[in-house]
Design an enzyme around this catalytic site. Structure first.
Site, PDB file in Angstrom:
ATOM      1  N   TYR A 199      -3.033  -8.870  16.042  1.00  0.00           N
ATOM      2  CA  TYR A 199      -2.403  -8.203  14.896  1.00  0.00           C
ATOM      3  C   TYR A 199      -3.931  -6.726  15.054  1.00  0.00           C
ATOM      4  O   TYR A 199      -3.187  -5.253  15.451  1.00  0.00           O
ATOM      5  CB  TYR A 199      -2.489  -8.693  13.551  1.00  0.00           C
ATOM      6  N   LEU A 245      -6.527 -13.249  -0.122  1.00  0.00           N
ATOM      7  CA  LEU A 245      -7.494 -13.902  -0.645  1.00  0.00           C
ATOM      8  C   LEU A 245      -6.724 -13.918  -2.459  1.00  0.00           C
ATOM      9  O   LEU A 245      -6.814 -15.182  -3.370  1.00  0.00           O
ATOM     10  CB  LEU A 245      -8.906 -14.083  -0.787  1.00  0.00           C
ATOM     11  N   ASN A 281     -11.008  -5.009   2.764  1.00  0.00           N
ATOM     12  CA  ASN A 281      -9.839  -5.698   2.159  1.00  0.00           C
ATOM     13  C   ASN A 281      -8.849  -4.373   0.722  1.00  0.00           C
ATOM     14  O   ASN A 281      -9.619  -5.042  -0.524  1.00  0.00           O
ATOM     15  CB  ASN A 281     -10.329  -7.370   1.641  1.00  0.00           C
ATOM     16  N   PHE A 283       3.606  -4.868  10.839  1.00  0.00           N
ATOM     17  CA  PHE A 283       3.988  -6.061  10.678  1.00  0.00           C
ATOM     18  C   PHE A 283       2.709  -6.105  10.599  1.00  0.00           C
ATOM     19  O   PHE A 283       1.581  -5.570  11.034  1.00  0.00           O
ATOM     20  CB  PHE A 283       4.426  -7.257  11.322  1.00  0.00           C
ATOM     21  N   ALA A 335       4.226   1.136   7.973  1.00  0.00           N
ATOM     22  CA  ALA A 335       4.848   0.279   8.632  1.00  0.00           C
ATOM     23  C   ALA A 335       4.062  -0.668  10.106  1.00  0.00           C
ATOM     24  O   ALA A 335       4.364   0.447  10.865  1.00  0.00           O
ATOM     25  CB  ALA A 335       6.602   1.379   8.423  1.00  0.00           C
ATOM     26  N   ILE A 342      11.499   2.548  11.562  1.00  0.00           N
ATOM     27  CA  ILE A 342      11.017   3.512  12.352  1.00  0.00           C
ATOM     28  C   ILE A 342      11.027   3.430  14.132  1.00  0.00           C
ATOM     29  O   ILE A 342      10.409   5.126  14.344  1.00  0.00           O
ATOM     30  CB  ILE A 342       9.336   3.122  12.412  1.00  0.00           C
ATOM     31  N   VAL A 346       0.453  -1.370   0.017  1.00  0.00           N
ATOM     32  CA  VAL A 346      -0.136  -0.079   0.070  1.00  0.00           C
ATOM     33  C   VAL A 346       0.299   1.278  -0.602  1.00  0.00           C
ATOM     34  O   VAL A 346       0.749   2.343  -1.185  1.00  0.00           O
ATOM     35  CB  VAL A 346      -0.895  -0.034   1.635  1.00  0.00           C
ATOM     36  N   VAL A 406     -11.313 -22.666   0.913  1.00  0.00           N
ATOM     37  CA  VAL A 406     -11.863 -22.550   0.952  1.00  0.00           C
ATOM     38  C   VAL A 406     -12.946 -22.740   2.346  1.00  0.00           C
ATOM     39  O   VAL A 406     -13.353 -23.774   2.839  1.00  0.00           O
ATOM     40  CB  VAL A 406     -13.255 -22.524   0.028  1.00  0.00           C
TER      41      VAL A 406
END
Ligand SMILES: NC(=O)c1ccc[n+]([C@@H]2O[C@H](COP(=O)([O-])OP(=O)(O)OC[C@H]3O[C@@H](n4cnc5c(N)ncnc54)[C@H](O)[C@@H]3O)[C@@H](O)[C@H]2O)c1
Length: 321
Positions: free
Chosen positions: A138, A185, A167, A73, A71, A53, A13, A202
């Site tokens: 996360y 996915l 997503n 994980f 930045a 960072i 991104v 799936v």
């Protein structure tokens, strides 16, 4: 024209946003330790610092107008088995970055938050005032950073916008998705189309959704990038604005697989596996705040177009090296 520090700009991104900033005429420096990113992913024309960072104070000075902070994980599964890694990098790293910004007098921040801060949704579509109850370390680390930023805005006048991505998918020019291991996915299904994976799993086909598979809100990475540029304009001293970014439309896992079949012409074998813990049935964003406060509208909501862009990028990569 402005000067921006983009942390994590060698990743998916961040590189797309860096490219958009360049195209808008701005000066961009990427700070990335290449822990999951790629030097080759940094757009041409950007100044690159290979660094962490946590050491941002070494490079940040008053010449920067803002920081765009990607930045982190972001592997949900890994965060469950190694939570300390996520607290250290995502939370500790951001704490150091905020301190460096305070010292340098850089008073504007756009932060990559996530739909994972909400956990199991209580409403569909999800709005920013819905409860936040992350189901992974996360998501918890990203929510902790959101709280940290709220405090920084209230106490020290930071102008801040957190963008909660749903997503992210697709590609933009030479910038695209290259996670290793891949957990998203669309690139996983494209790996099947490329013959790099035999079949797509799936996880659960007994959810309360039209075809029994999980429904997610896929947003084109270029639409996401445009929201970052609008967020830089909308950021206001002393305010922490939080905006969901999604199309407001959900597609099921099976719809995504079918779209990849159409776009690539590959049959894409699939294997049904048990549900994974912590996967909500439906995750769809209300992006009304982004529309109202940023003036943002997604322009590339067509799933086939998103998949076609991701496919072109996947084919451009040399998987032999
Ligand atoms: N991709 C998605 O669907 C998605 C969804 C929601 C939120 N996000 C968030 O968006 C951001 C970018 O995600 P992405 O998919 O581009 O991930 P990515 O792994 O491709 O990029 C992250 C970049 O940050 C760098 N990095 C990590 N820790 C660092 C540190 N301590 N110092 C310097 N650089 C460091 C990595 O080397 C990498 O280049 C992340 O914060 C992620 O949590 C992504």
């Amino acid at each position: 024209m402005s000067k921006y520090l983009v942390t994590g700009g060698a990743g998916y991104v961040g590189s797309v946003v860096a490219q958009h900033l360049l195209e808008a005429g701005h000066t961009v420096t990427v700070l990335d330790n290449l822990s999951t990113g790629f030097r080759a992913g940094v757009p041409a024309g950007v100044d690159f610092i290979e660094g962490d960072i946590r050491d941002a104070a070494k490079w940040l000075d008053a010449s920067y107008d803002a920081v765009l902070h990607f930045a982190a994980f972001s592997q949900v599964g890994e965060s469950v088995v190694k939570p300390e890694k996520y607290w250290d990098n995502n939370v500790g790293g951001t704490m150091a970055l905020l301190a460096a910004m305070r010292t340098a007098g850089v008073r504007k921040l756009v932060f990559s938050s996530t739909a994972a801060t909400y956990g199991e949704p209580v409403n569909t579509p999800i709005t920013e005032t819905d409860p936040t109850a992350p189901t992974s370390p996360y998501g918890a680390s990203k929510l902790a950073v959101d709280h940290m930023i709220s405090g920084e805005a209230a106490a020290h006048g930071l102008a801040a916008v957190s963008l909660r991505y749903f997503n992210v998918a697709g590609a933009y020019g030479s910038c695209g998705e290259r996670h290793d291991p891949e957990s998203h996915l669309i690139p996983l299904v494209l790996q099947v189309a490329q013959g790099r994976r035999e079949a797509i799993s799936v996880f659960g086909d007994d959810y309360p959704t039209p075809d029994g598979t999980c429904v997610r809100d896929y947003i084109h990475v270029a639409d996401l990038a445009e929201a970052h540029l609008l967020a830089l304009d909308a950021a206001t001293a002393g305010e922490h604005l939080i905006c969901n970014l999604g199309n407001g439309n959900g597609f099921s896992v099976r719809e995504v697989i079918e779209t990849v079949r159409t776009v690539t012409g590959h049959p894409i074998p699939e294997v049904t596996a048990p549900r994974r813990g912590g996967d909500p049935a439906v995750l769809v964003a209300s992006a009304k705040t982004a529309a109202d406060r940023l003036g943002w509208q997604p322009r590339r909501a067509d799933l086939a177009g998103i998949v076609a862009d991701a496919w072109a990028f996947a084919q451009s990569l040399d998987h032999t090296s």
